[in-house]
Motif scaffolding. Structure first.
Motif, PDB file in Angstrom:
ATOM      1  N   ALA A   9       0.584  -1.380   0.095  1.00  0.00           N
ATOM      2  CA  ALA A   9      -0.075  -0.002   0.072  1.00  0.00           C
ATOM      3  C   ALA A   9       0.878   1.370   0.104  1.00  0.00           C
ATOM      4  CB  ALA A   9      -0.826  -0.155   1.235  1.00  0.00           C
ATOM      5  N   ALA A  10       2.127   1.212   0.867  1.00  0.00           N
ATOM      6  CA  ALA A  10       2.734   2.319   0.812  1.00  0.00           C
ATOM      7  C   ALA A  10       3.520   2.548  -0.511  1.00  0.00           C
ATOM      8  CB  ALA A  10       3.878   2.338   1.944  1.00  0.00           C
ATOM      9  N   ALA A  11       3.922   1.558  -1.046  1.00  0.00           N
ATOM     10  CA  ALA A  11       4.742   1.559  -2.243  1.00  0.00           C
ATOM     11  C   ALA A  11       3.540   2.103  -3.592  1.00  0.00           C
ATOM     12  CB  ALA A  11       5.017   0.211  -2.621  1.00  0.00           C
ATOM     13  N   ILE A  12       2.270   1.860  -3.320  1.00  0.00           N
ATOM     14  CA  ILE A  12       1.558   2.380  -4.387  1.00  0.00           C
ATOM     15  C   ILE A  12       1.308   3.703  -4.206  1.00  0.00           C
ATOM     16  CG2 ILE A  12      -0.923   2.360  -5.012  1.00  0.00           C
ATOM     17  CD1 ILE A  12      -0.857  -0.856  -4.547  1.00  0.00           C
ATOM     18  N   ILE A  13       1.229   4.134  -2.882  1.00  0.00           N
ATOM     19  CA  ILE A  13       0.956   5.869  -2.674  1.00  0.00           C
ATOM     20  C   ILE A  13       1.876   6.519  -3.071  1.00  0.00           C
ATOM     21  CG2 ILE A  13       0.777   7.312  -0.836  1.00  0.00           C
ATOM     22  CD1 ILE A  13      -1.000   5.336   0.404  1.00  0.00           C
ATOM     23  N   LEU A  14       3.392   5.669  -2.924  1.00  0.00           N
ATOM     24  CA  LEU A  14       4.715   6.681  -3.020  1.00  0.00           C
ATOM     25  C   LEU A  14       5.351   6.432  -4.496  1.00  0.00           C
ATOM     26  CD1 LEU A  14       6.590   5.840   0.313  1.00  0.00           C
ATOM     27  CD2 LEU A  14       5.264   8.159  -0.604  1.00  0.00           C
ATOM     28  N   GLY A  15       4.535   5.573  -5.133  1.00  0.00           N
ATOM     29  CA  GLY A  15       5.143   5.205  -6.509  1.00  0.00           C
ATOM     30  C   GLY A  15       6.307   4.334  -6.594  1.00  0.00           C
ATOM     31  N   THR A  16       6.739   3.599  -5.647  1.00  0.00           N
ATOM     32  CA  THR A  16       8.046   2.812  -5.585  1.00  0.00           C
ATOM     33  C   THR A  16       7.793   1.307  -5.385  1.00  0.00           C
ATOM     34  OG1 THR A  16      10.159   3.080  -4.564  1.00  0.00           O
ATOM     35  CG2 THR A  16       8.377   3.180  -3.163  1.00  0.00           C
ATOM     36  N   SER A  17       8.849   0.932  -5.107  1.00  0.00           N
ATOM     37  CA  SER A  17       8.922  -0.736  -5.069  1.00  0.00           C
ATOM     38  C   SER A  17       8.239  -0.830  -3.703  1.00  0.00           C
ATOM     39  CB  SER A  17      10.398  -1.157  -5.206  1.00  0.00           C
ATOM     40  OG  SER A  17      10.940  -1.203  -6.448  1.00  0.00           O
ATOM     41  N   PRO A  18       7.679  -2.077  -3.463  1.00  0.00           N
ATOM     42  CA  PRO A  18       7.335  -2.566  -2.082  1.00  0.00           C
ATOM     43  C   PRO A  18       8.317  -3.052  -1.113  1.00  0.00           C
ATOM     44  CG  PRO A  18       6.432  -4.015  -3.680  1.00  0.00           C
ATOM     45  CD  PRO A  18       7.421  -3.155  -4.403  1.00  0.00           C
ATOM     46  N   THR A  19       9.375  -2.339  -1.014  1.00  0.00           N
ATOM     47  CA  THR A  19      10.417  -2.693   0.058  1.00  0.00           C
ATOM     48  C   THR A  19      10.827  -1.660   0.950  1.00  0.00           C
ATOM     49  OG1 THR A  19      12.243  -2.050  -1.357  1.00  0.00           O
ATOM     50  CG2 THR A  19      11.519  -4.242  -1.699  1.00  0.00           C
ATOM     51  N   GLN A  20      11.247  -1.920   1.996  1.00  0.00           N
ATOM     52  CA  GLN A  20      11.650  -1.038   3.203  1.00  0.00           C
ATOM     53  C   GLN A  20      12.563  -0.030   2.672  1.00  0.00           C
ATOM     54  OE1 GLN A  20      12.396  -3.067   6.689  1.00  0.00           O
ATOM     55  NE2 GLN A  20      10.205  -3.636   7.423  1.00  0.00           N
ATOM     56  N   SER A  21      13.535  -0.455   2.093  1.00  0.00           N
ATOM     57  CA  SER A  21      14.632   0.344   1.698  1.00  0.00           C
ATOM     58  C   SER A  21      14.116   1.299   0.337  1.00  0.00           C
ATOM     59  CB  SER A  21      15.809  -0.334   1.077  1.00  0.00           C
ATOM     60  OG  SER A  21      15.495  -1.062  -0.090  1.00  0.00           O
ATOM     61  N   ALA A  22      13.401   0.939  -0.444  1.00  0.00           N
ATOM     62  CA  ALA A  22      12.954   1.622  -1.656  1.00  0.00           C
ATOM     63  C   ALA A  22      11.633   2.774  -0.998  1.00  0.00           C
ATOM     64  CB  ALA A  22      12.113   0.925  -2.564  1.00  0.00           C
ATOM     65  N   ILE A  23      10.968   2.436  -0.112  1.00  0.00           N
ATOM     66  CA  ILE A  23       9.975   3.212   0.714  1.00  0.00           C
ATOM     67  C   ILE A  23      10.767   4.439   1.726  1.00  0.00           C
ATOM     68  CG2 ILE A  23       8.229   3.490   2.372  1.00  0.00           C
ATOM     69  CD1 ILE A  23       7.292   0.709   1.227  1.00  0.00           C
ATOM     70  N   ALA A  24      11.743   3.853   2.355  1.00  0.00           N
ATOM     71  CA  ALA A  24      12.589   4.983   3.064  1.00  0.00           C
ATOM     72  C   ALA A  24      13.272   5.758   1.918  1.00  0.00           C
ATOM     73  CB  ALA A  24      13.652   4.166   3.788  1.00  0.00           C
ATOM     74  N   THR A  25      13.731   5.345   0.883  1.00  0.00           N
ATOM     75  CA  THR A  25      14.523   6.622  -0.020  1.00  0.00           C
ATOM     76  C   THR A  25      13.493   7.316  -0.632  1.00  0.00           C
ATOM     77  OG1 THR A  25      16.108   4.615  -0.641  1.00  0.00           O
ATOM     78  CG2 THR A  25      15.659   6.476  -2.140  1.00  0.00           C
ATOM     79  N   LYS A  26      12.558   6.995  -1.031  1.00  0.00           N
ATOM     80  CA  LYS A  26      11.401   7.735  -1.631  1.00  0.00           C
ATOM     81  C   LYS A  26      10.687   8.681  -0.046  1.00  0.00           C
ATOM     82  CE  LYS A  26       8.678   8.577  -4.966  1.00  0.00           C
ATOM     83  NZ  LYS A  26       9.349   8.698  -6.547  1.00  0.00           N
ATOM     84  N   THR A  27      10.611   8.394   0.853  1.00  0.00           N
ATOM     85  CA  THR A  27      10.295   9.367   1.858  1.00  0.00           C
ATOM     86  C   THR A  27      11.379  10.380   2.093  1.00  0.00           C
ATOM     87  OG1 THR A  27       9.099   7.483   2.964  1.00  0.00           O
ATOM     88  CG2 THR A  27       9.696   9.460   4.299  1.00  0.00           C
ATOM     89  N   GLU A  28      12.657  10.017   1.978  1.00  0.00           N
ATOM     90  CA  GLU A  28      13.783  10.965   2.158  1.00  0.00           C
ATOM     91  C   GLU A  28      13.691  11.864   0.976  1.00  0.00           C
ATOM     92  OE1 GLU A  28      17.663   9.209   2.849  1.00  0.00           O
ATOM     93  OE2 GLU A  28      16.788   7.670   4.184  1.00  0.00           O
ATOM     94  N   GLN A  29      13.300  11.575  -0.011  1.00  0.00           N
ATOM     95  CA  GLN A  29      13.243  12.203  -1.321  1.00  0.00           C
ATOM     96  C   GLN A  29      12.173  13.231  -1.079  1.00  0.00           C
ATOM     97  OE1 GLN A  29      13.056   9.433  -4.535  1.00  0.00           O
ATOM     98  NE2 GLN A  29      15.437   9.095  -4.511  1.00  0.00           N
ATOM     99  N   LEU A  30      11.091  12.869  -0.786  1.00  0.00           N
ATOM    100  CA  LEU A  30       9.904  13.783  -0.512  1.00  0.00           C
ATOM    101  C   LEU A  30      10.131  14.858   0.636  1.00  0.00           C
ATOM    102  CD1 LEU A  30       7.083  11.016  -0.909  1.00  0.00           C
ATOM    103  CD2 LEU A  30       7.606  13.046  -2.609  1.00  0.00           C
ATOM    104  N   GLN A  31      10.941  14.443   1.293  1.00  0.00           N
ATOM    105  CA  GLN A  31      11.440  15.326   2.517  1.00  0.00           C
ATOM    106  C   GLN A  31      12.230  16.431   2.090  1.00  0.00           C
ATOM    107  OE1 GLN A  31      12.722  12.868   5.735  1.00  0.00           O
ATOM    108  NE2 GLN A  31      10.539  12.701   6.460  1.00  0.00           N
ATOM    109  N   LEU A  32      12.904  16.206   0.907  1.00  0.00           N
ATOM    110  CA  LEU A  32      13.677  17.266   0.450  1.00  0.00           C
ATOM    111  C   LEU A  32      13.045  18.370  -0.469  1.00  0.00           C
ATOM    112  CD1 LEU A  32      16.878  15.052  -0.808  1.00  0.00           C
ATOM    113  CD2 LEU A  32      16.917  16.449   1.197  1.00  0.00           C
ATOM    114  N   LEU A  33      11.916  18.077  -0.921  1.00  0.00           N
ATOM    115  CA  LEU A  33      11.039  18.743  -1.780  1.00  0.00           C
ATOM    116  C   LEU A  33      10.844  20.093  -1.060  1.00  0.00           C
ATOM    117  CD1 LEU A  33      10.166  19.065  -4.533  1.00  0.00           C
ATOM    118  CD2 LEU A  33       7.993  18.039  -3.923  1.00  0.00           C
ATOM    119  N   PRO A  34      10.187  20.384   0.120  1.00  0.00           N
ATOM    120  CA  PRO A  34      10.132  21.678   0.799  1.00  0.00           C
ATOM    121  C   PRO A  34      11.491  22.521   0.634  1.00  0.00           C
ATOM    122  CG  PRO A  34       8.843  19.831   2.101  1.00  0.00           C
ATOM    123  CD  PRO A  34       9.872  19.249   0.906  1.00  0.00           C
ATOM    124  N   VAL A  35      12.396  21.795   0.923  1.00  0.00           N
ATOM    125  CA  VAL A  35      13.789  22.652   1.140  1.00  0.00           C
ATOM    126  C   VAL A  35      14.201  23.314  -0.225  1.00  0.00           C
ATOM    127  CG1 VAL A  35      16.093  22.514   1.658  1.00  0.00           C
ATOM    128  CG2 VAL A  35      14.397  21.106   3.128  1.00  0.00           C
TER     129      VAL A  35
END
Length: 77
Positions: A9-35
């Motif tokens: 479910a998280a992978a679908i929402i984030l548009g990434t692979s359903p692995t913990q590392s892929a979700i963590a990487t995508k989350t970090e990328q999204l946190q950089l956007l406001p900066v």
């Protein structure tokens, strides 16, 4: 919902692979956007800025854009 379903479910929402590392990487990328947006606004809000100042911020944005969209050809698909 089990862990596998939660990852999928998280992978679908984030548009990434359903692995913990892929979700963590995508989350970090999204946190950089406001900066990046904040930095772009700061440079553009000034009356005078050098091309080098703008380019440095633009390069950061380009990296984030490619990470968020995936392929640079994403919009053509």
């Amino acid at each position: 919902m089990n862990n596998i379903q939660a990852l999928e479910a998280a992978a679908i929402i984030l548009g990434t692979s359903p692995t913990q590392s892929a979700i963590a990487t995508k989350t970090e990328q999204l946190q950089l956007l406001p900066v990046a947006i904040s930095e772009i606004r700061q440079v553009l809000a000034r009356q005078q800025f050098t091309w080098q100042e703008f380019w440095a911020v633009a390069e950061k944005y380009e990296v984030i854009k490619l990470d968020l969209l995936g392929s640079p050809y994403h919009l053509r698909d």
